[in-house]
Write a protein that holds these residues in place. Structure first.
Motif, PDB file in Angstrom:
ATOM      1  N   PRO A   1      41.993  39.893  36.459  1.00 31.03           N
ATOM      2  CA  PRO A   1      41.640  41.059  35.578  1.00 31.03           C
ATOM      3  C   PRO A   1      42.825  42.039  35.976  1.00 31.03           C
ATOM      4  O   PRO A   1      43.182  42.087  37.131  1.00 31.03           O
ATOM      5  CB  PRO A   1      40.135  41.484  35.840  1.00 31.03           C
ATOM      6  CG  PRO A   1      39.595  40.159  36.258  1.00 31.03           C
ATOM      7  CD  PRO A   1      40.464  39.526  37.224  1.00 31.03           C
ATOM      8  N   GLN A   2      43.478  42.922  34.937  1.00 33.06           N
ATOM      9  CA  GLN A   2      44.198  43.834  35.372  1.00 33.06           C
ATOM     10  C   GLN A   2      43.402  44.900  36.416  1.00 33.06           C
ATOM     11  O   GLN A   2      44.392  45.384  37.345  1.00 33.06           O
ATOM     12  CB  GLN A   2      44.448  44.579  34.101  1.00 33.06           C
ATOM     13  CG  GLN A   2      45.258  43.908  33.263  1.00 33.06           C
ATOM     14  CD  GLN A   2      46.736  43.276  33.791  1.00 33.06           C
ATOM     15  OE1 GLN A   2      47.603  44.419  33.955  1.00 33.06           O
ATOM     16  NE2 GLN A   2      47.066  42.357  33.881  1.00 33.06           N
TER      17      GLN A   2
ATOM     18  N   PHE B   1      43.684  47.706  44.781  1.00 32.93           N
ATOM     19  CA  PHE B   1      43.131  47.039  45.974  1.00 32.93           C
ATOM     20  C   PHE B   1      41.708  47.686  46.306  1.00 32.93           C
ATOM     21  O   PHE B   1      40.608  47.096  46.266  1.00 32.93           O
ATOM     22  CB  PHE B   1      43.936  46.749  47.055  1.00 32.93           C
ATOM     23  CG  PHE B   1      43.308  45.895  48.145  1.00 32.93           C
ATOM     24  CD1 PHE B   1      43.288  44.431  47.937  1.00 32.93           C
ATOM     25  CD2 PHE B   1      42.682  46.397  49.433  1.00 32.93           C
ATOM     26  CE1 PHE B   1      42.516  43.704  48.992  1.00 32.93           C
ATOM     27  CE2 PHE B   1      42.024  45.417  50.134  1.00 32.93           C
ATOM     28  CZ  PHE B   1      41.868  44.205  49.997  1.00 32.93           C
ATOM     29  N   LEU B   2      41.666  49.208  46.490  1.00 38.36           N
ATOM     30  CA  LEU B   2      40.726  49.880  47.077  1.00 38.36           C
ATOM     31  C   LEU B   2      39.710  50.193  46.183  1.00 38.36           C
ATOM     32  O   LEU B   2      38.572  50.530  46.267  1.00 38.36           O
ATOM     33  CB  LEU B   2      41.244  51.152  47.743  1.00 38.36           C
ATOM     34  CG  LEU B   2      42.104  50.884  48.800  1.00 38.36           C
ATOM     35  CD1 LEU B   2      42.514  52.065  49.490  1.00 38.36           C
ATOM     36  CD2 LEU B   2      41.439  50.109  49.863  1.00 38.36           C
ATOM     37  N   THR B   3      39.997  50.147  44.581  1.00 40.01           N
ATOM     38  CA  THR B   3      39.026  50.417  43.739  1.00 40.01           C
ATOM     39  C   THR B   3      38.472  49.114  42.876  1.00 40.01           C
ATOM     40  O   THR B   3      37.499  49.397  42.242  1.00 40.01           O
ATOM     41  CB  THR B   3      39.725  51.201  42.497  1.00 40.01           C
ATOM     42  OG1 THR B   3      41.094  50.762  42.042  1.00 40.01           O
ATOM     43  CG2 THR B   3      40.329  52.578  43.209  1.00 40.01           C
ATOM     44  N   ALA B   4      38.943  47.715  43.261  1.00 39.62           N
ATOM     45  CA  ALA B   4      38.631  46.842  42.415  1.00 39.62           C
ATOM     46  C   ALA B   4      37.324  46.495  42.849  1.00 39.62           C
ATOM     47  O   ALA B   4      36.633  46.584  44.056  1.00 39.62           O
ATOM     48  CB  ALA B   4      39.410  45.580  42.926  1.00 39.62           C
ATOM     49  N   ALA B   5      36.572  46.241  41.433  1.00 40.27           N
ATOM     50  CA  ALA B   5      35.046  45.811  41.956  1.00 40.27           C
ATOM     51  C   ALA B   5      34.835  44.425  42.160  1.00 40.27           C
ATOM     52  O   ALA B   5      35.513  43.341  41.749  1.00 40.27           O
ATOM     53  CB  ALA B   5      34.607  46.220  40.427  1.00 40.27           C
ATOM     54  N   TRP B   6      33.946  44.112  42.696  1.00 40.54           N
ATOM     55  CA  TRP B   6      33.380  42.745  43.030  1.00 40.54           C
ATOM     56  C   TRP B   6      33.435  41.571  41.963  1.00 40.54           C
ATOM     57  O   TRP B   6      33.829  40.467  42.062  1.00 40.54           O
ATOM     58  CB  TRP B   6      32.222  42.568  43.827  1.00 40.54           C
ATOM     59  CG  TRP B   6      31.843  41.304  44.003  1.00 40.54           C
ATOM     60  CD1 TRP B   6      30.793  40.445  43.504  1.00 40.54           C
ATOM     61  CD2 TRP B   6      32.643  39.986  44.542  1.00 40.54           C
ATOM     62  NE1 TRP B   6      30.576  39.226  43.850  1.00 40.54           N
ATOM     63  CE2 TRP B   6      31.640  38.944  44.387  1.00 40.54           C
ATOM     64  CE3 TRP B   6      33.719  39.823  45.232  1.00 40.54           C
ATOM     65  CZ2 TRP B   6      32.054  37.754  44.923  1.00 40.54           C
ATOM     66  CZ3 TRP B   6      34.310  38.911  45.884  1.00 40.54           C
ATOM     67  CH2 TRP B   6      33.366  37.568  45.635  1.00 40.54           C
ATOM     68  N   GLU B   7      33.197  42.037  40.815  1.00 38.83           N
ATOM     69  CA  GLU B   7      32.707  41.303  39.514  1.00 38.83           C
ATOM     70  C   GLU B   7      34.217  40.964  39.269  1.00 38.83           C
ATOM     71  O   GLU B   7      34.312  39.425  38.772  1.00 38.83           O
ATOM     72  CB  GLU B   7      32.102  42.064  38.479  1.00 38.83           C
ATOM     73  CG  GLU B   7      30.441  42.271  38.796  1.00 38.83           C
ATOM     74  CD  GLU B   7      30.133  43.404  39.804  1.00 38.83           C
ATOM     75  OE1 GLU B   7      31.409  44.231  40.013  1.00 38.83           O
ATOM     76  OE2 GLU B   7      29.357  43.474  40.176  1.00 38.83           O
TER      77      GLU B   7
END
Length: 255
Positions: free
Chosen positions: A96-97, A104-110
């Protein structure tokens, strides 16, 4: 005799004529192989159109690598077109975008989980699904982008590629006793649909040609495709768990 004379090859990831997978399929046919393609969902129609642009129009079977039903039915679907598989090409990746382009630091685990599932775990899923049609001497080849480094903007796709590369080694361990090889080609940046969907991809490809001792053309997928064919052939009978770099030599150079 041609390189892949009489072989039956399954190729995933053919979306456009510019994709590495399309060039693998084309060259495989030119080298004597019978090719079956996979696609799924709304992409099926596009792949079916592109399949008719190969030297020999290739059948397309539906495969979503995250679908247990599709994976369970893969051998049967492919078996309607060929009686066995001598090679499988994994050219699948998605993130996903929200996990690319300095996120990298804000990406959610889902979203990270989606990237890892589609881009890494799918190698194991595809191998197991194809296994009923494969015998000794078979070859599984995947495409990666060197996961030894933290590339600009690649972020969690880079982590997924690291998992992908590790998965290939464990598959090589577990499938080796059955005579099946598992190897990867680590390609330099190529302007494919997947690559250009990465925000800021220019930060990766920029200057690659200048860094490569052999030079590098980001518009030419042919060198990468030829390396995949070599690993599918019988000319690497004792090579497995390997990552072959096809990047003009950049991986071997210091900064």
């Amino acid at each position: 005799m041609t390189l892949l004379a009489g072989k039956k090859i399954l190729v995933t990831g053919v979306l456009t004529e510019g994709s590495i997978a399309f060039h693998v399929a084309r060259l495989a046919q030119e080298q004597g192989a019978e090719v079956v393609l996979t696609s799924f969902g709304r992409q099926m129609r596009l792949t079916e159109v592109i399949a008719r642009r190969l030297p020999v129009p290739a059948p397309v079977v539906e495969l979503d690598v995250t679908s247990p039903e599709h994976l369970e039915g893969l051998a049967g679907a492919v078996g309607e077109h060929v009686d066995r598989l001598d090679g499988v090409v994994h050219s699948i990746g998605f993130a996903p975008q929200s996990v690319l382009g300095d996120k990298f630091l804000t990406a959610a685990w889902e979203d990270v989980a989606t990237a890892v599932h589609v881009s890494a775990f799918s190698l194991k899923s595809l191998a197991v699904a194809a296994l009923p049609l494969m015998g000794r001497g078979g070859s599984i080849v995947g495409l990666t982008f060197d996961a030894s480094y933290a590339w600009p903007v690649y972020d969690w796709m880079g982590v997924a590629k690291a998992a992908f590369e590790s998965t290939s080694r464990y598959l090589a361990r577990d499938l080796g006793p059955q005579g099946i090889r598992v190897n990867l080609v680590s390609a330099g940046p190529v302007k494919t649909t997947a690559a250009t969907s990465i925000p800021g991809f220019e930060a990766i490809e920029g200057g690659w040609d200048a860094k490569a001792p052999l030079g590098w053309d980001v518009r030419d997928p042919d060198p990468t495709a030829r390396s995949v064919l070599a690993l599918l052939s019988d000319w690497f009978p004792a090579t497995t768990g390997e990552i072959v770099h096809v990047d003009g030599g950049v991986h071997a150079m210091g900064l």
